[in-house]
Design an enzyme around this catalytic site. Structure first.
Site, PDB file in Angstrom:
ATOM      1  N   PHE A 271      46.398  33.715   9.412  1.00 58.69           N
ATOM      2  CA  PHE A 271      46.485  34.959   8.642  1.00 58.69           C
ATOM      3  C   PHE A 271      47.939  35.318   8.285  1.00 58.69           C
ATOM      4  O   PHE A 271      48.318  35.309   7.127  1.00 58.69           O
ATOM      5  CB  PHE A 271      45.803  36.082   9.417  1.00 58.69           C
ATOM      6  CG  PHE A 271      45.736  37.369   8.648  1.00 58.69           C
ATOM      7  CD1 PHE A 271      45.064  37.417   7.435  1.00 58.69           C
ATOM      8  CD2 PHE A 271      46.340  38.523   9.119  1.00 58.69           C
ATOM      9  CE1 PHE A 271      44.998  38.603   6.713  1.00 58.69           C
ATOM     10  CE2 PHE A 271      46.277  39.707   8.410  1.00 58.69           C
ATOM     11  CZ  PHE A 271      45.611  39.741   7.209  1.00 58.69           C
ATOM     12  N   ASP A 357      22.808  31.026 -19.115  1.00 58.58           N
ATOM     13  CA  ASP A 357      23.591  30.598 -17.953  1.00 58.58           C
ATOM     14  C   ASP A 357      24.723  29.667 -18.386  1.00 58.58           C
ATOM     15  O   ASP A 357      25.107  29.607 -19.570  1.00 58.58           O
ATOM     16  CB  ASP A 357      22.640  29.963 -16.915  1.00 58.58           C
ATOM     17  CG  ASP A 357      23.106  30.162 -15.494  1.00 58.58           C
ATOM     18  OD1 ASP A 357      24.027  29.441 -15.081  1.00 58.58           O
ATOM     19  OD2 ASP A 357      22.558  31.039 -14.789  1.00 58.58           O
ATOM     20  N   ASP A 469      29.450  34.166 -11.337  1.00 57.34           N
ATOM     21  CA  ASP A 469      29.275  33.065 -10.389  1.00 57.34           C
ATOM     22  C   ASP A 469      30.614  32.672  -9.754  1.00 57.34           C
ATOM     23  O   ASP A 469      31.695  33.139 -10.176  1.00 57.34           O
ATOM     24  CB  ASP A 469      28.684  31.868 -11.166  1.00 57.34           C
ATOM     25  CG  ASP A 469      27.821  30.973 -10.317  1.00 57.34           C
ATOM     26  OD1 ASP A 469      27.918  31.045  -9.087  1.00 57.34           O
ATOM     27  OD2 ASP A 469      27.042  30.185 -10.898  1.00 57.34           O
ATOM     28  N   CYS A 517      26.979  36.290  -7.790  1.00 57.86           N
ATOM     29  CA  CYS A 517      26.401  34.983  -7.494  1.00 57.86           C
ATOM     30  C   CYS A 517      27.527  34.115  -6.958  1.00 57.86           C
ATOM     31  O   CYS A 517      28.679  34.273  -7.349  1.00 57.86           O
ATOM     32  CB  CYS A 517      25.817  34.375  -8.777  1.00 57.86           C
ATOM     33  SG  CYS A 517      25.127  32.724  -8.568  1.00 57.86           S
ATOM     34  N   GLY A 519      27.150  30.204  -6.171  1.00 54.21           N
ATOM     35  CA  GLY A 519      26.327  29.038  -5.866  1.00 54.21           C
ATOM     36  C   GLY A 519      25.096  29.501  -5.104  1.00 54.21           C
ATOM     37  O   GLY A 519      24.774  28.982  -4.044  1.00 54.21           O
ATOM     38  N   GLY A 520      24.425  30.522  -5.646  1.00 52.30           N
ATOM     39  CA  GLY A 520      23.365  31.190  -4.901  1.00 52.30           C
ATOM     40  C   GLY A 520      23.984  32.288  -4.059  1.00 52.30           C
ATOM     41  O   GLY A 520      24.723  33.130  -4.555  1.00 52.30           O
ATOM     42  N   ASP A 525      27.317  39.978   0.075  1.00 44.91           N
ATOM     43  CA  ASP A 525      27.869  40.917   1.053  1.00 44.91           C
ATOM     44  C   ASP A 525      27.980  42.294   0.432  1.00 44.91           C
ATOM     45  O   ASP A 525      27.923  42.459  -0.789  1.00 44.91           O
ATOM     46  CB  ASP A 525      29.233  40.413   1.548  1.00 44.91           C
ATOM     47  CG  ASP A 525      30.197  40.139   0.404  1.00 44.91           C
ATOM     48  OD1 ASP A 525      30.575  41.094  -0.304  1.00 44.91           O
ATOM     49  OD2 ASP A 525      30.577  38.967   0.192  1.00 44.91           O
ATOM     50  N   ASP A 539      20.353  29.587  -4.283  1.00 45.77           N
ATOM     51  CA  ASP A 539      19.974  28.640  -5.338  1.00 45.77           C
ATOM     52  C   ASP A 539      18.644  27.978  -5.007  1.00 45.77           C
ATOM     53  O   ASP A 539      18.070  27.293  -5.854  1.00 45.77           O
ATOM     54  CB  ASP A 539      21.055  27.567  -5.513  1.00 45.77           C
ATOM     55  CG  ASP A 539      22.027  27.936  -6.621  1.00 45.77           C
ATOM     56  OD1 ASP A 539      21.837  28.996  -7.244  1.00 45.77           O
ATOM     57  OD2 ASP A 539      22.980  27.168  -6.862  1.00 45.77           O
ATOM     58  N   GLU A 605      -1.640  30.487 -16.850  1.00 43.95           N
ATOM     59  CA  GLU A 605      -0.398  30.880 -16.165  1.00 43.95           C
ATOM     60  C   GLU A 605       0.300  32.014 -16.925  1.00 43.95           C
ATOM     61  O   GLU A 605       0.876  32.922 -16.315  1.00 43.95           O
ATOM     62  CB  GLU A 605       0.525  29.669 -16.029  1.00 43.95           C
ATOM     63  CG  GLU A 605       0.055  28.684 -14.969  1.00 43.95           C
ATOM     64  CD  GLU A 605       0.886  27.408 -14.936  1.00 43.95           C
ATOM     65  OE1 GLU A 605       1.022  26.819 -13.849  1.00 43.95           O
ATOM     66  OE2 GLU A 605       1.383  26.985 -16.005  1.00 43.95           O
TER      67      GLU A 605
HETATM   68  C1  DGJ Z   1      25.255  28.222  -9.428  1.00 40.32           C
HETATM   69  C2  DGJ Z   1      24.274  29.355  -9.588  1.00 40.32           C
HETATM   70  O1  DGJ Z   1      23.818  29.784  -8.355  1.00 40.32           O
HETATM   71  C3  DGJ Z   1      23.145  28.887 -10.480  1.00 40.32           C
HETATM   72  O2  DGJ Z   1      22.174  29.890 -10.567  1.00 40.32           O
HETATM   73  C4  DGJ Z   1      23.710  28.542 -11.832  1.00 40.32           C
HETATM   74  O3  DGJ Z   1      24.222  29.707 -12.443  1.00 40.32           O
HETATM   75  C5  DGJ Z   1      24.786  27.497 -11.698  1.00 40.32           C
HETATM   76  N1  DGJ Z   1      25.784  27.854 -10.731  1.00 40.32           N
HETATM   77  C6  DGJ Z   1      25.458  27.256 -13.039  1.00 40.32           C
HETATM   78  O4  DGJ Z   1      26.549  26.437 -12.927  1.00 40.32           O
END
Ligand code: DGJ
Length: 730
Positions: A271, A357, A469, A517, A519-520, A525, A539, A605
């Site tokens: 730190f 996206d 993201d 977001c 990467g999911g 937080d 994701d 569907e």
């Molecule tokens: C990671 C995100 O979680 C996905 O939903 C999508 O937006 C991709 N990145 C796009 O690169």
């Protein structure tokens, strides 16, 4: 000893100030009228340091419960604060200078903080100082009585004439007598975030945290301390939620006499935060809550805290548009016409927004190039973004856009023009993640440039939603703007840069709905939720995996913040095929949407989707404002998983059940409801799911629904879902 007492509806938080100005922590538990200093025993303990406070050998900070422990005063447990002077001496000796309590909840400049109407909260400020080294520390406490919540933050200031280095500065530390306690944390990994893990707090240090730059998929800055035996409905427990989206630590440990120290704050790994004379470090806020009635109630407090006192803006409480996102349907491989086709089909199903996206800008036809070049790829779209968004609006839909502002591909015009804007160590090959580097958001000019470029795009189109993201962990933490590197300072200022980007977005586009977001769920937080009232949860969109992920997430975060969509089958992440009804039931416990190509849906569907959209809109008040109950096996290991929402007046409830593993000749399982009014008769409306030959009454009392519950229908196969709405009869 003087006492400082904070009172909530059901809890008391108390500190003691000794004659020498030591700040002790005397109590945090069920509401009491007493001075709890009586409970603090301090016999003579060998090998525990005695400060020169004019007291006897029985006085040692090593054995007393402390409010903000520091290294250097004879306490050998984990300190909340350590400061190093210019000559390399560690330690500080803080004494209380003054304290003051006033109406209203404090805010933190440039950082997220719980907010409340002035009449609903109060603030306590305790000022401490170490005159010898020129250090001042202000401890802030925000009290929200109605939520049994105490928020904490600390500001560390160099008021001397020599430089100081802060090597550790946590935001909250709690010394709890009694116990034994369990620590519940929410570790995970990419695609399987926030899975509860409970272990007894012993003498071995229990510690989770992140040094990845983001709060991370691997650890979450939310944790619970619970008495042994505390379960969903009984027992004493506390939570800490860090309103910060970067490196953090959460630690718990029993000391030699069984007292538990539990703390949360900025990670102290590497730190070393330098403080020149006059400079301050603001430790981000930890929001604590207390429940004497088990984990479900603790979750309810946290849900309300996040929804009503963390999230801001017009979307905090409003129903979110049901959206369709093209990512799982097309990846980078789309044209403007394809997006329009998705929109047209989706509009016909009642879906309200299309989110375009990754891949609409620069040379971004894959993840190797283009990131950072926030210029619309009009060739790919076959026109301007404005034209596309207006066509989509013509279908009666909103239009949303994906961005990833903090990142850059080396193969981009931005990187070619400003290689020094990326975090890279001179002379070393950088660590790449998803083929990209991290921009140095600790530098305001970098944030400014990216902000201006993205605003130019947004201004030229009709964009009402942004998905922000962040697709890699940070490494090579070297800022080309400074001579003396400090990992801690660059990381901290990076997060502040991200927050300033978001704050400016909110100011410029006050009606914009922003979804976080990483990467999911790598930055899921409460800090992010101050800016983005919903965050893409994971994701992994497989419904059965999501039962676990969303179940774990539910401990600390409300369904209204959980981004969750129905995706196509076989599922893109794990290859499992789950019925559309089941996918809908699971995705509805969040901000509902779709992540598929609607052209591939059958007519039957399409009818299911139409009904799901209508159901979701109708159920939103229950999902968003209802009390959430975990009713069984959301860890995925059982015959069924179940959860439910109960309206604040217990007049309506939603019961969601998903069958898990199929078994031969299985016993009947029962889902016992919670939170209903036992004296009320509820009508049962089955929104989806087959009865399996089990005739259910159309009405049942709350008493029966809670005592015996609903038998889970026995239908061959796995992963069926049932969804009941329970409504109090007239
Ligand atoms: C990671 C995100 O979680 C996905 O939903 C999508 O937006 C991709 N990145 C796009 O690169």
């Amino acid at each position: 000893m003087k006492t400082i007492t904070l009172t909530t509806d059901h809890a008391t938080y108390q500190m003691g100030v000794t004659d020498a100005g030591r700040l002790l922590h005397t109590y945090f538990g069920p509401r009491v009228p007493d001075d709890m200093g009586y409970a603090i025993a301090s016999p003579d303990r060998p090998f525990s340091g005695n400060p020169a406070d004019g007291l006897d050998l029985a006085f040692s900070l090593d054995v007393l419960p402390l409010e903000y422990p520091t290294y250097g005063v004879g306490d050998y447990r984990r300190a909340a604060l350590d400061v190093r002077t210019a000559d390399g001496t560690d330690g500080c000796d803080l004494r209380v200078v003054s304290w003051d309590q006033h109406e209203g909840k404090y805010a933190l400049d440039g950082l997220p903080a719980v907010h409340a109407a002035a009449a609903d909260a109060s603030t306590l400020e305790v000022k401490l100082a170490d005159e010898l080294i020129g250090l001042e520390v202000t401890l802030r406490y925000g009290v929200i009585p109605g939520l049994d919540a105490i928020c904490r933050s600390a500001t560390v200031t160099n008021v001397g004439t020599e430089p100081l280095v802060v090597s550790r500065a946590l935001s909250a530390s709690l010394d709890l007598v009694g116990g034994p306690y369990d620590l519940i944390t929410f570790p995970g990994r990419y695609g399987m975030e926030r899975i509860p893990e409970r272990s007894a707090v012993g003498h071995a240090l229990a510690s989770v945290g992140s040094i990845r730059g983001a709060s991370s998929h691997q650890a979450n800055p939310f944790a619970i301390l619970a008495e042994h035996g505390c379960d969903e409905d009984h027992g004493t427990c506390w939570s800490m939620s860090f309103l910060y989206s970067g490196n953090f630590t959460c630690e718990a440990q029993q000391d030699q006499f069984g007292m538990t120290r539990w703390a949360m704050g900025l990670s102290d790994q590497m730190f070393e935060y330098p403080l020149a004379p006059g400079e301050s470090l603001v430790c981000p806020e930890v929001a604590m809550a207390f429940s004497a009635d088990g984990l479900a109630h603790l979750s309810h407090l946290n849900h309300r805290l996040v929804r009503e006192h963390v999230c801001r803006g017009p979307w905090a409480l409003r129903r979110r548009p049901v959206l369709i996102n093209n990512w799982e349907a097309t990846g980078f491989d789309f044209t403007g016409e394809k997006i329009y086709d998705i929109a047209r089909e989706a509009a016909d199903l009642g879906i309200e927004m299309v989110v375009l996206d990754d891949g609409w800008f620069g040379a971004r036809d894959g993840d190797r190039a283009g990131l950072g070049d926030w210029v619309v790829n009009e060739g790919k779209l076959g026109g301007t973004l404005g034209e596309l968004s207006r066509r989509i609006e013509g279908l009666g839909m909103g239009f949303g856009l994906w961005i990833e502002p903090e990142m850059v591909n080396e193969d981009s015009d931005l990187y070619r023009a400003h290689p020094d804007w990326a975090l890279t160590v001179p002379g070393r090959e950088p660590i790449r993640g998803r083929n990209q580097l991290v921009l140095d958001f600790s530098r305001p000019e970098v944030v400014d440039a990216v902000f201006e470029a993205i605003c130019k795009v947004v201004d030229a189109a009709h964009v009402s939603y942004l998905k922000m993201d962040c697709n890699r962990s940070m490494a090579d933490v070297y800022s080309h703007a400074v001579v003396h590197q400090s990992f801690g300072k660059t990381m901290y200022r990076f997060v502040l840069g991200t927050y300033s980007f978001l704050e400016r977005l909110i100011e410029r586009y006050p009606q914009m709905l922003i979804e976080g977001c990483c990467g999911g769920g790598g930055r899921f937080d409460a800090g992010m939720m101050y800016y983005t009232p919903q965050v893409w949860c994971s994701d992994d969109t497989d419904a059965i995996e999501r039962v676990r992920i969303q179940g774990g997430t539910s401990y600390g975060y409300p369904a209204s913040a959980v981004g969750s969509h129905v995706s196509a089958v076989p599922n893109a992440q794990i290859g499992r095929s789950v019925d559309l009804e089941t996918r809908g039931v699971v995705a509805m416990s969040g901000t509902f949407g779709y992540e598929l190509d609607p052209a591939r849906l059958t007519d039957a569907e399409c009818d299911v989707v139409r009904r799901q959209v209508v159901d979701y809109k109708r159920l939103w008040p229950l999902i968003a404002e209802g009390d959430y109950y975990r009713l069984g096996a959301q860890d995925g290991h059982g015959d069924f998983a179940a959860w439910g929402f109960v309206s604040p007046d217990a007049g309506q409830a939603l019961l969601d059940v998903v069958s898990l593993d199929a078994r031969c000749n299985a016993p009947v399982s029962y889902v016992r409801c919670k939170g209903l009014d036992p004296a009320v008769v509820y009508s049962l409306e089955l929104l989806c799911g087959e009865g399996g030959g089990q005739a259910m009454p159309t009405e049942l009392s709350g008493a029966a629904l809670m005592a015996c519950g609903v038998p889970v229908p026995q239908v061959p196969g796995e992963y069926h879902a049932w969804q009941w709405v329970l409504s109090a009869r007239g």
